[in-house]
Design an enzyme around this catalytic site. Structure first.
Site, PDB file in Angstrom:
ATOM      1  N   CYS A 215      13.604  24.841   5.042  1.00 44.40           N
ATOM      2  CA  CYS A 215      12.711  25.548   4.117  1.00 44.40           C
ATOM      3  C   CYS A 215      11.920  24.531   3.291  1.00 44.40           C
ATOM      4  O   CYS A 215      12.094  23.331   3.444  1.00 44.40           O
ATOM      5  CB  CYS A 215      13.512  26.438   3.174  1.00 44.40           C
ATOM      6  SG  CYS A 215      14.715  27.484   3.988  1.00 44.40           S
ATOM      7  N   MET A 216      11.077  25.018   2.386  1.00 39.59           N
ATOM      8  CA  MET A 216      10.272  24.098   1.572  1.00 39.59           C
ATOM      9  C   MET A 216      11.156  23.221   0.677  1.00 39.59           C
ATOM     10  O   MET A 216      10.901  22.035   0.503  1.00 39.59           O
ATOM     11  CB  MET A 216       9.266  24.874   0.715  1.00 39.59           C
ATOM     12  CG  MET A 216       8.282  23.953   0.010  1.00 39.59           C
ATOM     13  SD  MET A 216       7.135  24.808  -1.069  1.00 39.59           S
ATOM     14  CE  MET A 216       6.059  25.605   0.094  1.00 39.59           C
ATOM     15  N   ASP A 217      12.191  23.829   0.112  1.00 37.17           N
ATOM     16  CA  ASP A 217      13.003  23.119  -0.882  1.00 37.17           C
ATOM     17  C   ASP A 217      14.473  22.979  -0.507  1.00 37.17           C
ATOM     18  O   ASP A 217      15.241  22.375  -1.246  1.00 37.17           O
ATOM     19  CB  ASP A 217      12.958  23.861  -2.224  1.00 37.17           C
ATOM     20  CG  ASP A 217      11.574  24.342  -2.544  1.00 37.17           C
ATOM     21  OD1 ASP A 217      10.674  23.500  -2.611  1.00 37.17           O
ATOM     22  OD2 ASP A 217      11.388  25.564  -2.689  1.00 37.17           O
TER      23      ASP A 217
ATOM     24  N   ARG B  13       0.951 -11.037   6.612  1.00 35.73           N
ATOM     25  CA  ARG B  13       0.985  -9.821   5.784  1.00 35.73           C
ATOM     26  C   ARG B  13       2.253  -9.030   6.112  1.00 35.73           C
ATOM     27  O   ARG B  13       2.347  -8.389   7.150  1.00 35.73           O
ATOM     28  CB  ARG B  13      -0.265  -8.969   6.045  1.00 35.73           C
ATOM     29  CG  ARG B  13      -1.569  -9.684   5.710  1.00 35.73           C
ATOM     30  CD  ARG B  13      -2.774  -8.779   5.912  1.00 35.73           C
ATOM     31  NE  ARG B  13      -2.863  -8.217   7.240  1.00 35.73           N
ATOM     32  CZ  ARG B  13      -3.429  -8.803   8.270  1.00 35.73           C
ATOM     33  NH1 ARG B  13      -3.992  -9.992   8.141  1.00 35.73           N
ATOM     34  NH2 ARG B  13      -3.444  -8.209   9.449  1.00 35.73           N
TER      35      ARG B  13
ATOM     36  N   HIS C  39      -6.385  -8.036  12.430  1.00 33.15           N
ATOM     37  CA  HIS C  39      -5.178  -7.198  12.486  1.00 33.15           C
ATOM     38  C   HIS C  39      -4.864  -6.863  13.937  1.00 33.15           C
ATOM     39  O   HIS C  39      -5.747  -6.448  14.687  1.00 33.15           O
ATOM     40  CB  HIS C  39      -5.417  -5.915  11.677  1.00 33.15           C
ATOM     41  CG  HIS C  39      -4.184  -5.095  11.451  1.00 33.15           C
ATOM     42  ND1 HIS C  39      -3.030  -5.617  10.912  1.00 33.15           N
ATOM     43  CD2 HIS C  39      -3.920  -3.788  11.698  1.00 33.15           C
ATOM     44  CE1 HIS C  39      -2.120  -4.650  10.828  1.00 33.15           C
ATOM     45  NE2 HIS C  39      -2.626  -3.536  11.295  1.00 33.15           N
TER      46      HIS C  39
ATOM     47  N   TYR D  11      14.876  31.227   7.578  1.00 35.48           N
ATOM     48  CA  TYR D  11      13.654  31.926   8.008  1.00 35.48           C
ATOM     49  C   TYR D  11      13.581  32.049   9.526  1.00 35.48           C
ATOM     50  O   TYR D  11      13.941  31.129  10.251  1.00 35.48           O
ATOM     51  CB  TYR D  11      12.415  31.147   7.556  1.00 35.48           C
ATOM     52  CG  TYR D  11      12.175  31.161   6.075  1.00 35.48           C
ATOM     53  CD1 TYR D  11      11.970  32.356   5.388  1.00 35.48           C
ATOM     54  CD2 TYR D  11      12.142  29.973   5.364  1.00 35.48           C
ATOM     55  CE1 TYR D  11      11.733  32.351   4.023  1.00 35.48           C
ATOM     56  CE2 TYR D  11      11.904  29.957   3.998  1.00 35.48           C
ATOM     57  CZ  TYR D  11      11.704  31.147   3.338  1.00 35.48           C
ATOM     58  OH  TYR D  11      11.479  31.141   1.989  1.00 35.48           O
TER      59      TYR D  11
ATOM     60  N   LYS E 176       0.854  -1.198   0.000  1.00 34.61           N
ATOM     61  CA  LYS E 176       0.000   0.000   0.000  1.00 34.61           C
ATOM     62  C   LYS E 176       0.885   1.242   0.000  1.00 34.61           C
ATOM     63  O   LYS E 176       2.076   1.160   0.331  1.00 34.61           O
ATOM     64  CB  LYS E 176      -0.900  -0.024   1.236  1.00 34.61           C
ATOM     65  CG  LYS E 176      -0.144   0.007   2.555  1.00 34.61           C
ATOM     66  CD  LYS E 176      -1.062  -0.310   3.716  1.00 34.61           C
ATOM     67  CE  LYS E 176      -0.286  -0.259   5.029  1.00 34.61           C
ATOM     68  NZ  LYS E 176      -1.001  -0.948   6.101  1.00 34.61           N
TER      69      LYS E 176
ATOM     70  N   ARG F  12     -11.461  -0.679  14.065  1.00 32.74           N
ATOM     71  CA  ARG F  12     -11.266   0.123  12.854  1.00 32.74           C
ATOM     72  C   ARG F  12     -12.248  -0.381  11.805  1.00 32.74           C
ATOM     73  O   ARG F  12     -13.290   0.224  11.595  1.00 32.74           O
ATOM     74  CB  ARG F  12      -9.801  -0.024  12.398  1.00 32.74           C
ATOM     75  CG  ARG F  12      -9.389   0.921  11.320  1.00 32.74           C
ATOM     76  CD  ARG F  12      -7.891   0.944  11.112  1.00 32.74           C
ATOM     77  NE  ARG F  12      -7.312  -0.330  10.650  1.00 32.74           N
ATOM     78  CZ  ARG F  12      -6.035  -0.482  10.309  1.00 32.74           C
ATOM     79  NH1 ARG F  12      -5.205   0.546  10.376  1.00 32.74           N
ATOM     80  NH2 ARG F  12      -5.575  -1.647   9.897  1.00 32.74           N
TER      81      ARG F  12
HETATM   82  C1  LIG Z   1      -0.253  -2.000   6.631  1.00 33.82           C
HETATM   83  C2  LIG Z   1      -0.861  -3.273   7.039  1.00 33.82           C
HETATM   84  C3  LIG Z   1      -0.059  -4.416   7.243  1.00 33.82           C
HETATM   85  C4  LIG Z   1       1.443  -4.383   7.190  1.00 33.82           C
HETATM   86  O1  LIG Z   1       1.916  -3.955   8.445  1.00 33.82           O
HETATM   87  P1  LIG Z   1       3.466  -3.903   8.783  1.00 33.82           P
HETATM   88  O2  LIG Z   1       3.496  -3.531  10.216  1.00 33.82           O
HETATM   89  O3  LIG Z   1       4.057  -2.862   7.904  1.00 33.82           O
HETATM   90  O4  LIG Z   1       4.023  -5.253   8.505  1.00 33.82           O
HETATM   91  C5  LIG Z   1      -0.695  -5.604   7.509  1.00 33.82           C
HETATM   92  N1  LIG Z   1      -2.047  -5.670   7.616  1.00 33.82           N
HETATM   93  C6  LIG Z   1      -2.840  -4.591   7.468  1.00 33.82           C
HETATM   94  C7  LIG Z   1      -4.314  -4.738   7.601  1.00 33.82           C
HETATM   95  C8  LIG Z   1      -2.277  -3.355   7.190  1.00 33.82           C
HETATM   96  O5  LIG Z   1      -3.059  -2.285   7.037  1.00 33.82           O
END
Ligand SMILES: *Cc1c(COP(=O)(O)O)cnc(C)c1O
Length: 368
Positions: A296-298, A211, A158, A250, A34, A129
């Site tokens: 700064c920004m850049d 995951r 999760h 700044y 992601k 969540r």
């Molecule tokens: C982002 C995410 C992960 C990965 O988590 P890490 O801590 O980066 O391994 C796994 N499951 C879900 C639902 C997530 O949103």
């Protein structure tokens, strides 16, 4: 490269980490890419994952999934977050699996033509969540899937606290999850609960997938034998001696206490190099140098002990200055630092010790 600040992504280190984690976790892996692979650029991560035998990917939303399909990724993709039920047809056409975020969501989805749809049930065991909280909801979800030709191929939860030594919360969540999975009258092909940290710290005999996100980049609470994948570099673009009593940047928040050598770097908060970095060290040519004055920004300025040529490389994080340390100093987590490195920074990919390619995403897009 036209702007001398870049993110280096070391695919050799990534491959090393994939293999280490695979060895240690004993599970099949879903590679979570992601947010454009936490800012690393998902395409090269996918190629490296495939080379390591990982062929299941997860993203947060439908547009992220479509980006992968457009880039000719034909592998399994799961969307971990919310998809608008009216977009389900697009998921089916593109063979993209979705997450059941609630029973109401599933009821909405079932008003559409759902044949061919693949879903993973999300069980909310404590994050509060997304997901269903009770066995009854999950049973109803399974029934709805059967009635509507939906393949409920996966189920997952999760963890909220997999990065803390005390596993009490994780165990409690796991027991809730296990109770639901074992009491559902349904066989799942994919059962998963572990993120990176849980993959190597929490053992269970229920799940067959994990995951993997942050640890592929070498950032882990429990493994210290991983290699850093991300480094952030800039270069000295201007260097001068400044008299005592002058101010830098700044707000004139920094005053030189003697004659000082001040170098300018073409990187700033629009690159994700936050203002809060003021006062922190960067690494230049064997030594550390503080950032002086406002970022700064850049651009930002550093103080050096001696003159260096324009073009000298400066490491903002990497092997000498771990991103974990930057995160601690900024009172945040490495995830937030990586995910905020802006698209303006060129991504430079290293493979077999050499530069494989450089990508400036905005420049590429402007050519189309
Ligand atoms: C982002 C995410 C992960 C990965 O988590 P890490 O801590 O980066 O391994 C796994 N499951 C879900 C639902 C997530 O949103």
């Amino acid at each position: 490269m036209y702007r001398e600040s870049w993110v280096e992504i070391n695919l050799d280190a990534l491959k090393f980490n994939f293999n280490k984690i695979k060895e240690k976790s004993n599970k099949d892996l879903i590679c979570v890419i992601k947010a454009n692979g936490y800012g690393s650029g998902d395409q090269h991560i996918i190629q490296t994952a495939l080379a390591c035998g990982i062929n299941f990917f997860a993203v947060s939303s439908l547009d992220e999934a479509i980006v992968l399909r457009n880039a000719r990724c034909h592998e399994k993709i799961l969307i971990l977050g919310y998809v608008n039920p009216t977009d389900i047809k697009i998921c089916i056409e593109n063979k993209i699996s979705c997450t059941v975020v609630s029973l109401d969501w599933l009821k909405d989805v079932c008003r559409q033509d759902t044949s061919g749809l693949e879903l993973h049930l999300k069980v909310d065991t404590g994050m509060n969540r997304i997901g269903m909280k009770t066995l009854e909801e999950c049973i109803e979800a399974i029934n709805l899937c059967q009635l509507n030709n939906i393949d409920a191929c996966g189920i997952f939860t999760h963890f909220a606290c997999s990065d803390v030594a005390n596993q009490e919360m994780t165990k409690k969540q796991y027991e809730k999850f296990k109770n639901i999975v074992l009491n559902l009258p349904h066989q799942f092909k994919y059962i998963h609960c572990d993120n990176s940290d849980a993959l190597v710290s929490f053992q269970d005999n229920l799940t067959n997938y994990g995951r993997l996100g942050i640890s592929m980049y070498g950032i882990s609470t429990y493994m210290n034998d991983l290699k850093p994948v991300f480094s952030l570099y800039s270069t000295i673009s201007c260097i001068k001696e400044v008299d005592a009593g002058e101010t830098i940047s700044y707000g004139a928040t920094y005053t030189t206490s003697s004659k000082e050598i001040i170098a300018t770097l073409p990187i700033g908060y629009a690159d994700g190099w936050l203002r809060k970095n003021q006062g922190r060290n960067v690494y230049v040519d064997g030594d550390f140098a503080p950032i002086v004055g406002r970022v700064c920004m850049d651009q930002c300025m550093i103080r050096l002990k001696e003159f260096k040529p324009v073009g000298t490389h400066v490491e903002l994080f990497g092997s000498h200055m771990p991103v974990q340390e930057v995160a601690r100093d900024l009172e945040t987590i490495p995830y937030e630092i990586l995910a905020n490195l802006s698209e303006r920074l060129t991504r430079v990919y290293i493979e077999n010790g050499e530069i494989l390619t450089e990508i400036n995403a905005r420049l590429e897009r402007s050519k189309i």
